[in-house]
Motif scaffolding. Sequence first.
Motif, PDB file in Angstrom:
ATOM      1  N   ALA A  23     -43.512  85.627 -27.306  1.00  0.00           N
ATOM      2  CA  ALA A  23     -44.379  84.695 -26.573  1.00  0.00           C
ATOM      3  C   ALA A  23     -45.366  84.032 -27.536  1.00  0.00           C
ATOM      4  O   ALA A  23     -45.537  82.809 -27.519  1.00  0.00           O
ATOM      5  N   LEU A  24     -46.009  84.845 -28.393  1.00  0.00           N
ATOM      6  CA  LEU A  24     -46.998  84.292 -29.336  1.00  0.00           C
ATOM      7  C   LEU A  24     -46.333  83.317 -30.308  1.00  0.00           C
ATOM      8  O   LEU A  24     -46.889  82.262 -30.608  1.00  0.00           O
ATOM      9  N   SER A  25     -45.116  83.645 -30.747  1.00  0.00           N
ATOM     10  CA  SER A  25     -44.447  82.768 -31.714  1.00  0.00           C
ATOM     11  C   SER A  25     -44.017  81.455 -31.070  1.00  0.00           C
ATOM     12  O   SER A  25     -43.832  80.453 -31.738  1.00  0.00           O
ATOM     13  N   LYS A  26     -43.876  81.469 -29.729  1.00  0.00           N
ATOM     14  CA  LYS A  26     -43.512  80.242 -29.016  1.00  0.00           C
ATOM     15  C   LYS A  26     -44.752  79.489 -28.554  1.00  0.00           C
ATOM     16  O   LYS A  26     -44.669  78.574 -27.738  1.00  0.00           O
ATOM     17  N   GLY A  27     -45.937  79.923 -29.014  1.00  0.00           N
ATOM     18  CA  GLY A  27     -47.174  79.210 -28.690  1.00  0.00           C
ATOM     19  C   GLY A  27     -47.772  79.560 -27.345  1.00  0.00           C
ATOM     20  O   GLY A  27     -48.511  78.761 -26.763  1.00  0.00           O
ATOM     21  N   HIS A  28     -47.484  80.760 -26.841  1.00  0.00           N
ATOM     22  CA  HIS A  28     -48.062  81.145 -25.548  1.00  0.00           C
ATOM     23  C   HIS A  28     -49.578  81.218 -25.680  1.00  0.00           C
ATOM     24  O   HIS A  28     -50.101  81.916 -26.540  1.00  0.00           O
ATOM     25  N   VAL A  58     -31.520  87.878 -27.378  1.00  0.00           N
ATOM     26  CA  VAL A  58     -32.749  87.251 -26.922  1.00  0.00           C
ATOM     27  C   VAL A  58     -33.823  88.336 -26.933  1.00  0.00           C
ATOM     28  O   VAL A  58     -33.542  89.481 -26.557  1.00  0.00           O
ATOM     29  N   ALA A  59     -35.042  87.983 -27.346  1.00  0.00           N
ATOM     30  CA  ALA A  59     -36.128  88.968 -27.403  1.00  0.00           C
ATOM     31  C   ALA A  59     -36.299  89.650 -26.052  1.00  0.00           C
ATOM     32  O   ALA A  59     -36.437  88.971 -25.030  1.00  0.00           O
ATOM     33  N   GLY A  60     -36.280  90.983 -26.039  1.00  0.00           N
ATOM     34  CA  GLY A  60     -36.447  91.740 -24.799  1.00  0.00           C
ATOM     35  C   GLY A  60     -35.165  92.406 -24.333  1.00  0.00           C
ATOM     36  O   GLY A  60     -35.181  93.203 -23.402  1.00  0.00           O
ATOM     37  N   GLN A  61     -34.050  92.096 -24.977  1.00  0.00           N
ATOM     38  CA  GLN A  61     -32.770  92.687 -24.551  1.00  0.00           C
ATOM     39  C   GLN A  61     -32.560  94.073 -25.171  1.00  0.00           C
ATOM     40  O   GLN A  61     -33.320  94.495 -26.038  1.00  0.00           O
ATOM     41  N   PHE A  62     -31.511  94.769 -24.727  1.00  0.00           N
ATOM     42  CA  PHE A  62     -31.204  96.085 -25.272  1.00  0.00           C
ATOM     43  C   PHE A  62     -29.768  96.117 -25.777  1.00  0.00           C
ATOM     44  O   PHE A  62     -28.968  95.236 -25.459  1.00  0.00           O
ATOM     45  N   ILE A  63     -29.471  97.122 -26.601  1.00  0.00           N
ATOM     46  CA  ILE A  63     -28.089  97.345 -27.039  1.00  0.00           C
ATOM     47  C   ILE A  63     -27.711  98.778 -26.713  1.00  0.00           C
ATOM     48  O   ILE A  63     -28.582  99.614 -26.463  1.00  0.00           O
ATOM     49  N   ARG A  64     -26.429  99.066 -26.704  1.00  0.00           N
ATOM     50  CA  ARG A  64     -25.997 100.460 -26.630  1.00  0.00           C
ATOM     51  C   ARG A  64     -25.670 100.918 -28.045  1.00  0.00           C
ATOM     52  O   ARG A  64     -25.108 100.164 -28.830  1.00  0.00           O
ATOM     53  N   LYS A  81     -33.210  84.088 -10.947  1.00  0.00           N
ATOM     54  CA  LYS A  81     -34.396  84.026 -11.810  1.00  0.00           C
ATOM     55  C   LYS A  81     -34.031  83.336 -13.125  1.00  0.00           C
ATOM     56  O   LYS A  81     -32.917  83.534 -13.621  1.00  0.00           O
ATOM     57  N   PRO A  82     -34.979  82.591 -13.727  1.00  0.00           N
ATOM     58  CA  PRO A  82     -34.701  81.936 -15.017  1.00  0.00           C
ATOM     59  C   PRO A  82     -34.219  82.929 -16.091  1.00  0.00           C
ATOM     60  O   PRO A  82     -33.410  82.580 -16.939  1.00  0.00           O
ATOM     61  N   THR A  83     -34.729  84.175 -16.019  1.00  0.00           N
ATOM     62  CA  THR A  83     -34.322  85.165 -17.028  1.00  0.00           C
ATOM     63  C   THR A  83     -32.835  85.490 -16.880  1.00  0.00           C
ATOM     64  O   THR A  83     -32.145  85.736 -17.866  1.00  0.00           O
ATOM     65  N   LEU A  84     -32.337  85.482 -15.644  1.00  0.00           N
ATOM     66  CA  LEU A  84     -30.910  85.761 -15.419  1.00  0.00           C
ATOM     67  C   LEU A  84     -30.062  84.564 -15.838  1.00  0.00           C
ATOM     68  O   LEU A  84     -28.976  84.721 -16.382  1.00  0.00           O
ATOM     69  N   VAL A  85     -30.585  83.368 -15.572  1.00  0.00           N
ATOM     70  CA  VAL A  85     -29.845  82.156 -15.943  1.00  0.00           C
ATOM     71  C   VAL A  85     -29.681  82.089 -17.459  1.00  0.00           C
ATOM     72  O   VAL A  85     -28.588  81.862 -17.981  1.00  0.00           O
ATOM     73  N   SER A  86     -30.773  82.358 -18.190  1.00  0.00           N
ATOM     74  CA  SER A  86     -30.681  82.182 -19.641  1.00  0.00           C
ATOM     75  C   SER A  86     -29.909  83.303 -20.316  1.00  0.00           C
ATOM     76  O   SER A  86     -29.581  83.212 -21.486  1.00  0.00           O
ATOM     77  N   THR A  87     -29.600  84.375 -19.596  1.00  0.00           N
ATOM     78  CA  THR A  87     -28.759  85.425 -20.163  1.00  0.00           C
ATOM     79  C   THR A  87     -27.342  85.375 -19.555  1.00  0.00           C
ATOM     80  O   THR A  87     -26.628  86.368 -19.545  1.00  0.00           O
ATOM     81  N   HIS A  88     -26.963  84.190 -19.028  1.00  0.00           N
ATOM     82  CA  HIS A  88     -25.596  83.896 -18.577  1.00  0.00           C
ATOM     83  C   HIS A  88     -25.143  84.738 -17.386  1.00  0.00           C
ATOM     84  O   HIS A  88     -23.963  85.040 -17.248  1.00  0.00           O
ATOM     85  N   VAL A 108     -39.062  83.864 -21.056  1.00  0.00           N
ATOM     86  CA  VAL A 108     -38.473  82.526 -21.011  1.00  0.00           C
ATOM     87  C   VAL A 108     -39.615  81.517 -21.189  1.00  0.00           C
ATOM     88  O   VAL A 108     -40.535  81.486 -20.377  1.00  0.00           O
ATOM     89  N   PRO A 109     -39.597  80.703 -22.263  1.00  0.00           N
ATOM     90  CA  PRO A 109     -40.698  79.756 -22.490  1.00  0.00           C
ATOM     91  C   PRO A 109     -40.753  78.709 -21.374  1.00  0.00           C
ATOM     92  O   PRO A 109     -39.800  78.557 -20.612  1.00  0.00           O
TER      93      PRO A 109
END
Lengths: 317, 120
Positions: free
Chosen positions: A213-218, A119-125, A59-66, A186-187
Motif C-alpha cells: 500500500a505504501l509503495s503504491k502511494g497510499h 500479488v502482495a498478500g497471497q500465499f503459497i503451499r 469483490k475487487p480482490t477476487l476479480v484481480s486474482t482471476h 487493490v489500489p
Amino acid sequence: MPKIVYGGRSFESGTASVLDTLTSHEISIPSSCRSGLCQACLMRAVKGRVPARAQLGLKPTLVSTHHFLACSCIPEEYMQIALPDDAMHTLFATVTRLERLNRNVLGIWLRPPESFDYVAGQFIRVYKDETTSRPYSLASVPSLDDELELHVRKVPGGQVSGWLFDELRAGDTVKISEAMGNCIYVPGQPEQSLLLIGTGSGLAPLICIAREALSKGHSGPIGIYHGSRNRGELYLVEQMRAMAKKHSNLIYVPCVSEGDALPDCASGMAPDVALAEHPDLSHWKVFLCGNADMVKSAKQKAFLAGASMRDIHADPF
Amino acid sequence: MGLYQEIGGEPAVNAAVDLFYRKVLKDDRIKRFFDGVDMDKQAAKQKAFLTMAFGGPHNYTGKDMRKAHEPLVKKGLNDSHFDAVMEHLGATLTELKVPAPLIAQAAAIAESTRNDVLCR
C-alpha cells in the motif's frame, strides 16, 4: 469451441456454463442459486481470460486474482480452472537464507524461478513430499523484493514446520505451489483507512499489504495490530517500530493478551485493542490474518462496527 | 417497469445487503441461527435473497428453500423468526428511502416463501 481444463481433464464447453459443463460430466462443484448471486460456485482461472460477466458482483480482490462464478461463465477461449484453494502447479525455489525471528517463528527466504508471479498478500503451499504440504503467506512484495519471504510458526508435532525448522538449509531446493488467495491490497482508494489485524505468523501478510500500500502511494491511515499471548511470541517488533517511524500514516501496535501489562505493548487480544481504538469502521478496509477463530470473530466484530462485507478480507490459518 | 428496476437493480441490492445483514446479526431473537456460518457465503446468500425479494432474476425453487432451511427448522425456526426477518427487510428498505408501495411489493414476494422456508 473453447476447451476448459479442470482436474487434469479436458472438456468442450460449447455454449454451456462452466458449471453445467462440469456437472454434465458428473463433476460436482459446490453451487446453489445458479444465477450469479450466491457465489457458492466460486472458481479460479489458472490460465485463460475470464469473461467479464462471470465476475459481476465479486469483490475487487477476487476479480484481480482471476476468480469467477462457474454458473455465469461461458468460456470465450481456452481456460484452465481450479477450485479457489486447489494448487494446480508446482515449481522449485532455492533457499537463500534462514533466520530465527523468535523462538517459534522461522523466516525463510526463497529465490523462485523467473516465471513465478504473485500479488502482495497471497500465499503459497510448501511441499515436504508429494502428499504433504502446508500453506504459508508471503511477507515479500513482488515490486520491491527479488526473493520470497515466509514466516513459519513451529507447530508442535507439525510435519512440515518441523521439517522446515530442523532440516532445511540455505542452498536447498524446495517444491512450492503457485501463489493463491485474495487477501490482497487493490489500489484505487489511496485515502481509505486500512486496519490490519493479525496473530502469530499472520504478521507476514500484514507487513506485505502495508508495504504494498505504501509503495503504491497510499496516503490514508494504516493501522497494524499484531497480537500474541506474550511478549516473547511477538517478532520483528523493532523493525515494525522503525517502519512506523518512517511513515507518518502508519501506526504499529503490538498486543499481548496474557500476563501483566507491559509498557511497550497494548494489553488484550489484537482485534479488541484495534476495535477499542477504532469503534466506527464505516468506510474502512479491514484485513484479518492468523488464527482461524480470531479471524472468524473479528470478521463479525468489524462488520458490526460498520465495515462493509466487501471491505473485509481474511486469511485464516 | 418491473419492481427490480424501480427499486434500483443490483446497486440497490448492494446498498441493502450490509444494512440488512447487520440488522439480522444484531437481533437477539434470530442471531443464533447464524452462529458459525461463513460470513462471506452468508452475505452472498443474503444478496440472493434480497434480489429475489426485489423481484430480480433468480433460479431458486421452493425445494431449494426447504432444503436450505431444514436444519434451521430442526433448531426451532418458526413464524416469529420469519416475522423478525420481514421486519428487518422493511426497515432496511425504509432506511434506503424506498417508496412504501414498492416496499409492500418486496414484502409480499418475501412473504410468499414463508411456508417453504418453514418447511410445511
